[in-house]
Structure formats: structure tokens, C-alpha cells
Design a protein around this motif. Structure first.
Motif, mmCIF file in Angstrom:
data_model
loop_
_atom_site.group_PDB
_atom_site.id
_atom_site.type_symbol
_atom_site.label_atom_id
_atom_site.label_comp_id
_atom_site.label_asym_id
_atom_site.label_seq_id
_atom_site.Cartn_x
_atom_site.Cartn_y
_atom_site.Cartn_z
ATOM 1 N N PRO A 2 0.815 -1.229 0.000
ATOM 2 C CA PRO A 2 0.000 0.000 0.000
ATOM 3 C C PRO A 2 0.845 1.275 0.000
ATOM 4 C CG PRO A 2 -0.827 -1.581 1.605
ATOM 5 C CD PRO A 2 0.479 -2.118 1.113
ATOM 6 N N ASP A 3 0.221 2.361 -0.447
ATOM 7 C CA ASP A 3 0.874 3.666 -0.449
ATOM 8 C C ASP A 3 0.975 4.214 0.978
ATOM 9 O OD1 ASP A 3 1.002 3.603 -3.219
ATOM 10 O OD2 ASP A 3 -0.941 4.607 -3.451
ATOM 11 N N VAL B 295 6.691 0.309 11.455
ATOM 12 C CA VAL B 295 6.250 1.270 10.448
ATOM 13 C C VAL B 295 6.843 0.851 9.106
ATOM 14 C CG1 VAL B 295 6.192 3.684 9.735
ATOM 15 C CG2 VAL B 295 6.193 3.101 12.174
ATOM 16 N N PHE B 296 5.986 0.777 8.083
ATOM 17 C CA PHE B 296 6.419 0.380 6.743
ATOM 18 C C PHE B 296 6.150 1.504 5.748
ATOM 19 C CE2 PHE B 296 5.097 -3.595 8.854
ATOM 20 C CZ PHE B 296 6.257 -4.345 8.725
ATOM 21 N N GLN B 297 6.961 1.547 4.693
ATOM 22 C CA GLN B 297 6.750 2.501 3.604
ATOM 23 C C GLN B 297 7.302 1.898 2.314
ATOM 24 O OE1 GLN B 297 9.367 6.012 3.038
ATOM 25 N NE2 GLN B 297 7.523 7.241 3.377
ATOM 26 N N ARG B 298 6.476 1.878 1.281
ATOM 27 C CA ARG B 298 6.932 1.315 0.010
ATOM 28 C C ARG B 298 7.950 2.238 -0.647
ATOM 29 N NH1 ARG B 298 2.426 1.367 -3.321
ATOM 30 N NH2 ARG B 298 3.293 3.094 -4.542
ATOM 31 N N ARG C 22 10.495 -0.230 2.890
ATOM 32 C CA ARG C 22 11.277 0.232 4.031
ATOM 33 C C ARG C 22 10.569 -0.189 5.314
ATOM 34 N NH1 ARG C 22 12.477 6.521 3.214
ATOM 35 N NH2 ARG C 22 13.960 6.061 4.903
ATOM 36 N N CYS C 23 11.331 -0.642 6.302
ATOM 37 C CA CYS C 23 10.752 -1.171 7.537
ATOM 38 C C CYS C 23 11.461 -0.547 8.738
ATOM 39 C CB CYS C 23 10.915 -2.691 7.613
ATOM 40 S SG CYS C 23 10.564 -3.600 6.095
ATOM 41 N N MET C 24 10.681 0.042 9.631
ATOM 42 C CA MET C 24 11.244 0.612 10.850
ATOM 43 C C MET C 24 10.628 -0.089 12.054
ATOM 44 S SD MET C 24 11.088 4.506 12.323
ATOM 45 C CE MET C 24 11.484 4.822 14.046
ATOM 46 N N PRO C 25 11.358 -1.022 12.688
ATOM 47 C CA PRO C 25 10.829 -1.679 13.886
ATOM 48 C C PRO C 25 10.935 -0.756 15.095
ATOM 49 C CG PRO C 25 13.029 -2.496 13.412
ATOM 50 C CD PRO C 25 12.687 -1.528 12.308
ATOM 51 N N VAL C 26 9.803 -0.462 15.717
ATOM 52 C CA VAL C 26 9.805 0.365 16.923
ATOM 53 C C VAL C 26 10.104 -0.503 18.138
ATOM 54 C CG1 VAL C 26 8.461 1.977 18.332
ATOM 55 C CG2 VAL C 26 8.162 1.926 15.837
ATOM 56 N N THR C 27 9.580 -1.727 18.128
ATOM 57 C CA THR C 27 9.927 -2.721 19.144
ATOM 58 C C THR C 27 10.862 -3.746 18.499
ATOM 59 O OG1 THR C 27 7.922 -3.947 18.569
ATOM 60 C CG2 THR C 27 7.791 -2.425 20.435
ATOM 61 N N GLY C 28 11.310 -4.713 19.276
ATOM 62 C CA GLY C 28 12.302 -5.653 18.760
ATOM 63 C C GLY C 28 11.975 -7.103 19.044
#
Length: 495
Positions: free
Chosen positions: A252-253, A284-287, A332-338
Motif C-alpha cells: 500500500p501507499d 512502520v512500513f513505507q513502500r 522500508r521497515c522501521m521496527p519500533v519494538t524488537g
């Protein structure tokens, strides 16, 4: 090293010939002719009569040869088999359980019959005593397991160094190599390979851990103080992390935030799923890019970074619903937790698993929907998933959907790692075939680490599989993390 007796000057070859049913722990490589008593040459060992050694009740071995027993063959870094003793204290969850039950539920490297025989023969012991398979473990018990160890081969790709100073090394880790010794891997690990390159006195202090199949940025400190300092930063969440993934279909956008909790449903298999009673997790993801299909199937990118176009999703969509998600996306993937496997599990839940993930994009395990939006296990029970996954690498091959084309399926099966049906002549351990190239790589890469206050930051180049495929235009680098960080903060505090 075992006490072999004052008149036991025995080489490894002689041990095998004279006492094939007795496992003597020696730090010798398989097939070597190393004397069992240090300081005696090949001539000296014949000066006294050869007598059968008196074996102790429990056999141990340091198994720390130098130089490390690497050799290179068939495009792999390999390790010659050697004797090794695993040691561990009784864990809290093991207390009050039988020894055989622990090995059956938590270890899958060897058949249960092997472990039972090893317990009866003393190769598996508790507190330096042979106790048998039905011994009930107690707090403070010390468990040892001496065996003839066969390590899986790993890639010959070098360990890249992005930065090095007096305190820290920033690596670009190759995929397919574990960070530190674990499971079936010991010398074929990042820390041991680096030690072999830097000398026997060098000690690595890893500060962050990547899964074996994941590539990208990791930190190795040169001293404990530096390791603790960075480890505290990561634990306190004052470090932003970004990964890049190649997933099925058009993602998704905009910024997509996934807050689904994650539960480990099988520690033995390392399997995790989205569950309401799991641990809180947020990503958090972003294409970054989307590439539509033009050919019948994907191929892996070449070393120059060019890849053939994605799979033709239209073909076979009736039998493989995931193939209706045409093409693939770089996300793109930003893990806030681990949490363990957090990115892989969240992407699977969103319906866009990593394209070559042997676990979470495996149709043989999850069925046609690949586990999408099944947080209550109504489509696939945990028991069914565990049963199917446990067969992977045994009688079945772990195959992700990216390799499910009819033309290449059988070819990849022949090249994938599974039990070969053969056993080691020395220890009767079932032997595995070599892994296929898809089992040494996961299209998930640790791209960036940066201090939240801007004091430092490191970015690796995009991996070949994330670059535009042949005939397409697309991004070859990634911008800053501003939008990802903003989405993470907004989700945590909507006000």
C-alpha cells in the motif's frame, strides 16, 4: 581433554580402528593423525606399548583447534567435522522434566533415538555422570553433550567492514551466516570467522543480533565497555533502525503502521505468529518501489545488481491465490519494538510476506493464503503449522513462493538442504545435502542505524535484490527516516 592413561599414545585413526564404539573426546579433525598426548611426535608414540585407555565416565573435549578447520569447496565455506562438547546449566523451564523430554521438545538436530542412545552411553551426561534418559532435571544441574559435530556450509561472501575505529567495527553482514555460535553452527559464524582472520587472542563483542538469513549492518565492539554502551543505547530505544525488504505484491501507499502483538508458538522451531495474547510489537512500513511482472518467474539478482523481472502472477492464480498479487515491492521497515521475527511476521500478517521467506512465505506450511490476517488461527491451527514446518529440512524442502515456478521447483528441490539418507561413517549421524542458494539468503536487509540525537549514523548500500530489475527504472538509494519516525511517533501519541 580426556584422561587417556599414562601409556595411551593413540592417534585419531588408531582410535577409530581399535575402539569404533567408544567416543573419545579429542580436539582433532576427522581423519587427522594427531597424537592424543601433546608433545609426542609420530616416532615417540611407538616407544611404549599401546594399551587401551581407561575412559572416564563422562568424556569432554575443548575442541578448539587453531587454525580454524575451514576449507572452501563448491562455492561454500566449510568446516571439517570435529569432536565438541556442548555445556549448559539447567534452565528454569527444564526443572522437573525428564532429560529425554527436554531433548525431544527443544532440539531437532538429530533423531530422538540418537539422543536416547547418547544418554544411555554417557555422551549426554548430567553433573559429569551418566544418568540415562529418564533422569528428572533439578535446579543447578550441569548438562554436557559430547558429539562428532558436522557444521552446515555457509556462503563464501566476505564480511564487509563499513567503519572501524579503536572501539567499534560496523559490519555489512552477509546473509546465511549466524552472528555467533548457535545450534548446528560454531566456526561458521561471524564472530568465529572474524577471529580466524584477526588472530586467536581477538575477542568479538556483538552489540546487536541479526537472524542468520538477514544481511546488513551489525556492530561488533572491541571491548566490553564499548559493547555495553551501545547495547544500552539500543535497549533504551535511542537508536533508530531501518531495514529493507522485498515482498510479494504491490504494498500500500503511504506509511503503514502494524501494531499486532507477536507470540512465540514454537521455541524449538523459532516460529512466531500474530496473537492477541502475544507481546506488544509495532512496525512502520513505507513502500520504496514497486515492480510489475513481465515474465513467468523471478530469478535472483546477479552480482552486478540486475535481476530478471518478477513472477507472472496471473498464471496459476486459481491454485495459488498469492500469485494474484502481481509483481513485488521494495519496502522500508522501521521496527519500533524488537520482537523475534517481527518484520517477517508483520509483513506476513499484512498479506505481503517477504518473497523468498522459507518460513513465512511457505505455501506448504501456511496454505494458499500464506497466513494472511489469521490472528485467531481460524485458518491454520498452531498445531498444524508446527507439524508442517517441522518436516522442512527433514523429508521436505523449505520452499518460498518466489521459487514455486513449475520449471524451477524440482531443480531447487534437488539443490536444497535436507537429510540425504546417508550417515557419517564415524558417528552414524544423518548427513544433510548442501543448501540451495535460496536457503542462504533472505530478502531482508539491515540498512541503517542512527543515533536519535544525530551523533552518529551508518547506512549500507542497497543489496542487489533491492535494486531496479533489468529494464526498469527505480531508486538505487534510500532517503532519510523522517517520514517513518514521524509515523511511529504519531501512532504512539495521536495527540
Amino acid at each position: 581433554m580426556s584422561d587417556l592413561g599414562s601409556t595411551a599414545y593413540v592417534t585419531e585413526n588408531e582410535r577409530v580402528n581399535r575402539w569404533p564404539d567408544r567416543q573419545i573426546g579429542v580436539a582433532a579433525m576427522c581423519g587427522g593423525a594427531k597424537c592424543a598426548v601433546e608433545g609426542l611426535g609420530s616416532k615417540d608414540r611407538w616407544k611404549k606399548p599401546l594399551q587401551e585407555p581407561v575412559l572416564p565416565a563422562v568424556i569432554t573435549t575443548p575442541a578448539d583447534p587453531w587454525p580454524r578447520p575451514y576449507y572452501f569447496e563448491g562455492g561454500f565455506r566449510r568446516v571439517r567435522p570435529y569432536y565438541f562438547t556442548y555445556t549448559t546449566w539447567c534452565k528454569e523451564r527444564w526443572r522437573g522434566r525428564e532429560l529425554i523430554d527436554i531433548f525431544e521438545s527443544e532440539f531437532r538436530d538429530r533423531p530422538l533415538a540418537y539422543y536416547r542412545n547418547a544418554m544411555e552411553g554417557g555422551e549426554v551426561a548430567v553433573n559429569s555422570k551418566t544418568v540415562g534418559p529418564h533422569y528428572v532435571l533439578r535446579n543447578g544441574d550441569y548438562i554436557t553433550h559430547t558429539l562428532h559435530r558436522h557444521e552446515p556450509p555457509v556462503t563464501i561472501d566476505p564480511i564487509g567492514v563499513l567503519h572501524e575505529d579503536d572501539h567499534m567495527i560496523v559490519l555489512n553482514k552477509p546473509s546465511g551466516v549466524p552472528v555467533h555460535p548457535s545450534g548446528r553452527y560454531n566456526f561458521n559464524s561471524i564472530t568465529e570467522i572474524m577471529k580466524s582472520e584477526r588472530g586467536p587472542s581477538w575477542t568479538a563483542y556483538p552489540c546487536n543480533r541479526l537472524d542468520r538469513l538477514t544481511s546488513g549492518i551489525m556492530f561488533v565492539a572491541k571491548n566490553p565497555k564499548a559493547a555495553v554502551a551501545l547495547g544500552n543505547q539500543i535497549a533504551d530505544r535511542t537508536v533508530n533502525k531501518e531495514y529493507i525488504a522485498r515482498v510479494i505484491g504491490r504494498f500500500p501507499d503511504g506509511e503503514v503502521v502494524c501494531n499486532q502483538p507477536i507470540l512465540a508458538i514454537s521455541p524449538k522451531l523459532g516460529l512466531n505468529r500474530v496473537r492477541a495474547n502475544g507481546k506488544h510489537a509495532r512496525t512502520v512500513f513505507q513502500r520504496l518501489a514497486y515492480y510489475p511482472p513481465t515474465k513467468k518467474y523471478d530469478r535472483e539478482p546477479t552480482s552486478e545488481g540486475n535481476a530478471d523481472s518478477p513472477a507472472d502472477a496471473a498464471s496459476g492464480a486459481g491454485r495459488r491465490p498469492w500469485s494474484g498479487k502481481e509483481g513485488y515491492s521494495i519496502v522500508r521497515c522501521m521496527p519500533v519494538t524488537g520482537r523475534t521475527h517481527q518484520l517477517r511476521v508483520h509483513l506476513q500478517f499484512l498479506g505481503h510476506p517477504i518473497q523468498n521467506d522459507p518460513i513465512y512465505a511457505n505455501q506448504k506450511v501456511w496454505g494458499f493464503d500464506l497466513g494472511s490476517h489469521d490472528s485467531d488461527a481460524s485458518l491454520n491451527s498452531d498445531e498444524d503449522i508446527i507439524s508442517r514446518l517441522s518436516r522442512m529440512g527433514k523429508e521436505d524442502v523449505a520452499t518460498a513462493v518466489a521459487y514455486y515456478d513449475e520449471m524451477v521447483d524440482e531443480y531447487e528441490k534437488r539443490r536444497a538442504e535436507k537429510m540425504s539418507g546417508e550417515v557419517c561413517d564415524m558417528c552414524q549421524t544423518p548427513l544433510y545435502t548442501d543448501p540451495g542458494p535460496h536457503e542462504l539468503s533472505l530478502w531482508l536487509h539491515s540498512l541503517r542505524y542512527e543515533d536519535k540525537h544525530g551523533k552518529w549514523g551508518y547506512v549500507s548500500p542497497l543489496p542487489a535484490w533491492a535494486l531496479p530489475p533489468k529494464g526498469f527504472n527505480g531508486p538505487t538509494q534510500v532517503g532519510d527516516m523522517g517520514a517513518l519516525v514521524e509515523a511511529a511517533v504519531k501512532e504512539a501519541d495521536p495527540e
